[in-house]
Scaffold this motif. Structure first.
Motif, PDB file in Angstrom:
ATOM      1  N   UNK A   1     -41.883  67.327 -85.426  1.00 46.27           N
ATOM      2  CA  UNK A   1     -43.195  67.867 -85.764  1.00 46.27           C
ATOM      3  C   UNK A   1     -43.113  69.318 -86.239  1.00 46.27           C
ATOM      4  N   UNK A   2     -41.962  69.940 -86.048  1.00 45.20           N
ATOM      5  CA  UNK A   2     -41.834  71.357 -86.380  1.00 45.20           C
ATOM      6  C   UNK A   2     -40.886  71.615 -87.552  1.00 45.20           C
ATOM      7  N   UNK A   3     -40.153  70.616 -87.971  1.00 50.03           N
ATOM      8  CA  UNK A   3     -39.094  70.838 -88.947  1.00 50.03           C
ATOM      9  C   UNK A   3     -39.147  69.756 -90.023  1.00 50.03           C
ATOM     10  N   UNK A   4     -39.728  70.099 -91.158  1.00 49.60           N
ATOM     11  CA  UNK A   4     -39.822  69.139 -92.260  1.00 49.60           C
ATOM     12  C   UNK A   4     -38.444  68.758 -92.784  1.00 49.60           C
ATOM     13  N   UNK A   5     -37.517  69.695 -92.759  1.00 47.47           N
ATOM     14  CA  UNK A   5     -36.167  69.413 -93.248  1.00 47.47           C
ATOM     15  C   UNK A   5     -35.492  68.371 -92.371  1.00 47.47           C
ATOM     16  N   UNK A   6     -35.684  68.478 -91.043  1.00 48.78           N
ATOM     17  CA  UNK A   6     -35.076  67.494 -90.143  1.00 48.78           C
ATOM     18  C   UNK A   6     -35.702  66.115 -90.364  1.00 48.78           C
ATOM     19  N   UNK A   7     -36.993  66.076 -90.633  1.00 44.01           N
ATOM     20  CA  UNK A   7     -37.664  64.805 -90.899  1.00 44.01           C
ATOM     21  C   UNK A   7     -37.096  64.156 -92.159  1.00 44.01           C
ATOM     22  N   UNK A   8     -36.906  64.942 -93.184  1.00 46.00           N
ATOM     23  CA  UNK A   8     -36.342  64.427 -94.432  1.00 46.00           C
ATOM     24  C   UNK A   8     -34.906  63.957 -94.221  1.00 46.00           C
ATOM     25  N   UNK A   9     -34.153  64.722 -93.420  1.00 46.84           N
ATOM     26  CA  UNK A   9     -32.765  64.358 -93.157  1.00 46.84           C
ATOM     27  C   UNK A   9     -32.697  63.056 -92.364  1.00 46.84           C
ATOM     28  N   UNK A  10     -33.620  62.891 -91.418  1.00 45.49           N
ATOM     29  CA  UNK A  10     -33.607  61.653 -90.632  1.00 45.49           C
ATOM     30  C   UNK A  10     -33.944  60.455 -91.523  1.00 45.49           C
ATOM     31  N   UNK A  11     -34.910  60.623 -92.417  1.00 43.49           N
ATOM     32  CA  UNK A  11     -35.242  59.541 -93.341  1.00 43.49           C
ATOM     33  C   UNK A  11     -34.027  59.148 -94.170  1.00 43.49           C
ATOM     34  N   UNK A  12     -33.305  60.150 -94.672  1.00 44.51           N
ATOM     35  CA  UNK A  12     -32.095  59.864 -95.447  1.00 44.51           C
ATOM     36  C   UNK A  12     -31.046  59.174 -94.582  1.00 44.51           C
ATOM     37  N   UNK A  13     -30.955  59.583 -93.329  1.00 43.68           N
ATOM     38  CA  UNK A  13     -29.998  58.993 -92.393  1.00 43.68           C
ATOM     39  C   UNK A  13     -30.334  57.517 -92.155  1.00 43.68           C
ATOM     40  N   UNK A  14     -31.614  57.212 -91.996  1.00 43.90           N
ATOM     41  CA  UNK A  14     -32.058  55.827 -91.778  1.00 43.90           C
ATOM     42  C   UNK A  14     -31.766  54.981 -93.003  1.00 43.90           C
ATOM     43  N   UNK A  15     -32.096  55.478 -94.176  1.00 43.34           N
ATOM     44  CA  UNK A  15     -31.862  54.710 -95.406  1.00 43.34           C
ATOM     45  C   UNK A  15     -30.379  54.465 -95.634  1.00 43.34           C
ATOM     46  N   UNK A  16     -29.548  55.451 -95.291  1.00 46.60           N
ATOM     47  CA  UNK A  16     -28.108  55.288 -95.469  1.00 46.60           C
ATOM     48  C   UNK A  16     -27.542  54.244 -94.514  1.00 46.60           C
ATOM     49  N   UNK A  17     -28.192  54.047 -93.354  1.00 45.30           N
ATOM     50  CA  UNK A  17     -27.708  53.074 -92.385  1.00 45.30           C
ATOM     51  C   UNK A  17     -28.004  51.645 -92.807  1.00 45.30           C
ATOM     52  N   UNK A  18     -29.020  51.472 -93.651  1.00 42.73           N
ATOM     53  CA  UNK A  18     -29.437  50.134 -94.053  1.00 42.73           C
ATOM     54  C   UNK A  18     -28.598  49.620 -95.215  1.00 42.73           C
ATOM     55  N   UNK A  19     -28.573  48.303 -95.355  1.00 44.06           N
ATOM     56  CA  UNK A  19     -27.944  47.715 -96.537  1.00 44.06           C
ATOM     57  C   UNK A  19     -28.708  48.180 -97.776  1.00 44.06           C
ATOM     58  N   UNK A  20     -28.037  48.385 -98.888  1.00 41.68           N
ATOM     59  CA  UNK A  20     -28.708  48.931-100.077  1.00 41.68           C
ATOM     60  C   UNK A  20     -29.936  48.140-100.518  1.00 41.68           C
ATOM     61  N   UNK A  21     -29.847  46.795-100.470  1.00 36.20           N
ATOM     62  CA  UNK A  21     -31.001  46.005-100.922  1.00 36.20           C
ATOM     63  C   UNK A  21     -32.170  46.092 -99.953  1.00 36.20           C
ATOM     64  N   UNK A  22     -31.883  46.456 -98.693  1.00 32.78           N
ATOM     65  CA  UNK A  22     -32.964  46.678 -97.725  1.00 32.78           C
ATOM     66  C   UNK A  22     -33.552  48.066 -97.908  1.00 32.78           C
ATOM     67  N   UNK A  23     -32.700  49.070 -98.048  1.00 33.57           N
ATOM     68  CA  UNK A  23     -33.172  50.442 -98.253  1.00 33.57           C
ATOM     69  C   UNK A  23     -34.063  50.538 -99.488  1.00 33.57           C
ATOM     70  N   UNK A  24     -33.776  49.696-100.485  1.00 32.14           N
ATOM     71  CA  UNK A  24     -34.530  49.756-101.740  1.00 32.14           C
ATOM     72  C   UNK A  24     -35.995  49.358-101.576  1.00 32.14           C
TER      73      UNK A  24
END
Length: 572
Positions: A497-520
């Motif tokens: 709630x205090x760090x927009x950069x951390x939120x964006x980084x977590x989103x990228x981390x989640x997408x990277x963990x998923x299979x590409x066709x799922x992340x899409x």
């Protein structure tokens, strides 16, 4: 009496089953003073937290059997039971089994409206309920005496507390069960609709225990804490397993992480039974601050558990290991995972994890020796290694079907296999992997699929500050979209709630963990509160309801956008 004597007697007696382990031991004098079951509420004059001996347990059961018999309960009568206390559920099961009746156990977390609809389909001769559930049901489905309508289709036989007034000497002699006799009705989780009433027989609900009687005694079952829902088939198996192995079993009425930790510290069990939802809640607690040194075994049934939760648990506790210097106590515990359901009657797979385990990825292990299973295509043909299909299984533990629902019973059978509704594959070494429930997976076209459970597993394994994860996938017009819902460590929530950069980084981390066709197809990655995730009575996520909510929200947003565009065009 030695344990070997008890196991030998029970194993050699083909008449023993789920309905008569207690009465068999009593009749043959097999350990009358042995401690058996412990409850977290008082039983008659017996205090909570103290073990009932076999004789004391038998007395409590005879008291209730006498009271039930005096109220007209007879052989083959289906009797519904709903109560919050584990003691009430278990003692009613044992008392009704003694009479040859059919206890139909209802999870106390079922809401009153669902309970009323379920009871109308069940068509039981009566209901045993505690005061709170009886009142809630009466408010939700009021009776109409003028029409002789009990409201929910089932008259209230008694408040469960009244059963403690029976006269044990007047209890009938124990009913003599036949292997195919019905001994219990439990129900499915109800996450996709009205729970299904699952029938169990004298033989089917004891088949796995009979198999275990011939095997070496497993480590960690002498003193076990059960965090299983008391109304579930797994609890009935746990009770009979304890009685068959002369083990102590402590049954608690709540399955939350804090409740389980408090019970562990107070009672010091060697093992703990539970469902995946309890392990998830335990894993989010500060386990290093608690005394879990007695626990050497965590035993999961129902849905398979997540690697992230298992790893946090096996790092705790201690277990015996064999060394050149003899058996010694070493740090760390073992986690036995698997896959089971009410209909399967027992976990059909098993795999053991320690701190050194590497075979995860929703691996549920290999089938038990009493299981014949296959991964099947939609036409019932067996698939080879690496190919995903629906699990079909045959086993003496299987339920014979659904009570008052032969249509569903036969629809879930093909080539004598029971279709579990689980999508799985097996590898070349014979290990099976669970990827999703068939109702939750989404076809993305071109041979690609979005498996929600497998995707959640990937996120949890890759993101250590995520306590739990739910993937919601649905069709939005002509496209498939998915929302990833994250339940975070409280410290991570504050940071998010205090760090927009951390939120964006977590989103990228989640997408990277998923299979590409799922992340899409991921539309959003959202941090949510626990209250935002609707759960069924056994703690499973109600993904059908989540899909409806997210689809409705998407449709509403689309409508609002269209309305804004129309207004803007008109203004021009």
């Amino acid at each position: 009496m030695s344990l070997r004597t008890l196991r030998a007697v029970l194993s050699a007696d083909s008449s023993v089953g789920a309905g008569n382990v207690l009465t068999t031991r009593v009749e043959q004098g097999l350990g009358p003073d042995s401690p058996t079951l412990t409850f977290d509420t008082p039983v008659d004059a017996h205090p909570a937290g103290e073990a009932l001996t076999l004789s004391q347990l038998d007395l409590a059961v005879r008291v209730r059997a006498a009271a039930l018999h005096a109220r007209g309960v007879r052989r083959r009568d289906p009797v519904a039971v709903q109560a919050s206390a584990a003691a009430d559920q278990v003692l009613c099961f044992l008392a009704l089994s003694r009479l040859g009746a059919i206890p139909a156990l209802l999870n106390p977390a079922l809401d009153a409206d669902t309970t009323a609809r379920y009871l109308r389909r069940l068509n039981a001769v009566g209901l045993l309920a505690d005061t709170a559930h009886a009142k809630a049901l009466a408010d939700a489905a009021p009776a109409d005496p003028a029409l002789g309508d009990p409201g929910c289709g089932t008259p209230l036989l008694a408040d469960i507390a009244e059963l403690a007034d029976g006269e044990p000497e007047s209890a009938p002699e124990p009913y003599r069960h036949w292997p195919t006799d019905p001994v219990a009705i439990t129900h499915s989780s109800g996450t996709t609709g009205l729970p299904k009433a699952v029938l169990h027989t004298h033989a089917s609900l004891y088949a796995a225990i009979r198999h275990r009687l011939l095997l070496p005694r497993p480590q960690g079952i002498d003193r076990v804490l059960s965090a299983l829902p008391a109304a579930h088939a797994a609890t009935l198996i746990a009770v009979n397993l304890a009685l068959s192995f002369d083990a102590q079993l402590h049954l608690i009425s709540g399955q939350s992480g804090p409740a389980v930790l408090e019970a562990i510290e107070r009672w010091q069990p060697q093992g703990v039974y539970g469902f995946a939802t309890t392990w998830a809640d335990l894993a989010r607690q500060d386990l290093s601050a608690r005394d879990l040194s007695s626990v050497g075994l965590w035993w999961n049934t129902g849905d398979c558990a997540h690697e992230a939760h298992i790893r946090r648990l096996v790092a705790q506790g201690s277990r015996e290991t064999a060394t050149r210097q003899g058996r010694v106590r070493t740090a760390g515990s073992v986690f036995v995972d698997g896959l089971g359901s009410s209909e399967m009657g027992h976990s059909h797979f098993h795999i053991t994890h320690t701190v050194d385990s590497a075979r995860y990825g929703r691996c549920v292990g290999r089938p038990h020796a009493f299981v014949d299973c296959a991964v099947l295509d939609p036409d019932g043909n067996e698939l080879g290694p690496g190919l995903v299909g629906e699990l079909g299984t045959r086993s003496p533990t299987l339920s014979p079907g659904y009570w008052n629902d032969s249509v569903t019973t036969h629809r879930t059978r093909v080539r004598d296999y029971f279709l579990t509704g689980d999508l799985m594959y097996r590898d070349e070494d014979g290990y099976y992997y669970h990827v999703d429930r068939a109702v939750d997976t989404v076809d993305l076209g071109d041979g690609r699929r979005l498996h929600t459970a497998a995707s959640e597993e990937r996120v949890l394994a890759a993101c250590p500050d995520v306590h739990d994860c739910t993937v919601v996938a649905f069709r939005d017009g002509d496209r498939t979209v998915a929302d990833v819902l994250l339940q975070l460590d409280p410290a991570a929530v504050r940071a998010a709630t205090q760090d927009d950069a951390r939120t964006a980084a977590r989103t990228a981390e989640v997408l990277a963990a998923l299979e590409p066709h799922v992340a899409a197809v991921v539309r959003s990655v959202l941090v949510v509160e626990d209250a935002d995730i609707p759960l069924g009575p056994t703690g499973k996520v109600r993904k059908v309801l989540l899909r409806r909510r997210h689809l409705a929200a998407a449709s509403s947003a689309t409508s609002a956008t269209s309305a804004t565009s129309t207004t803007s065009a008109a203004a021009r």
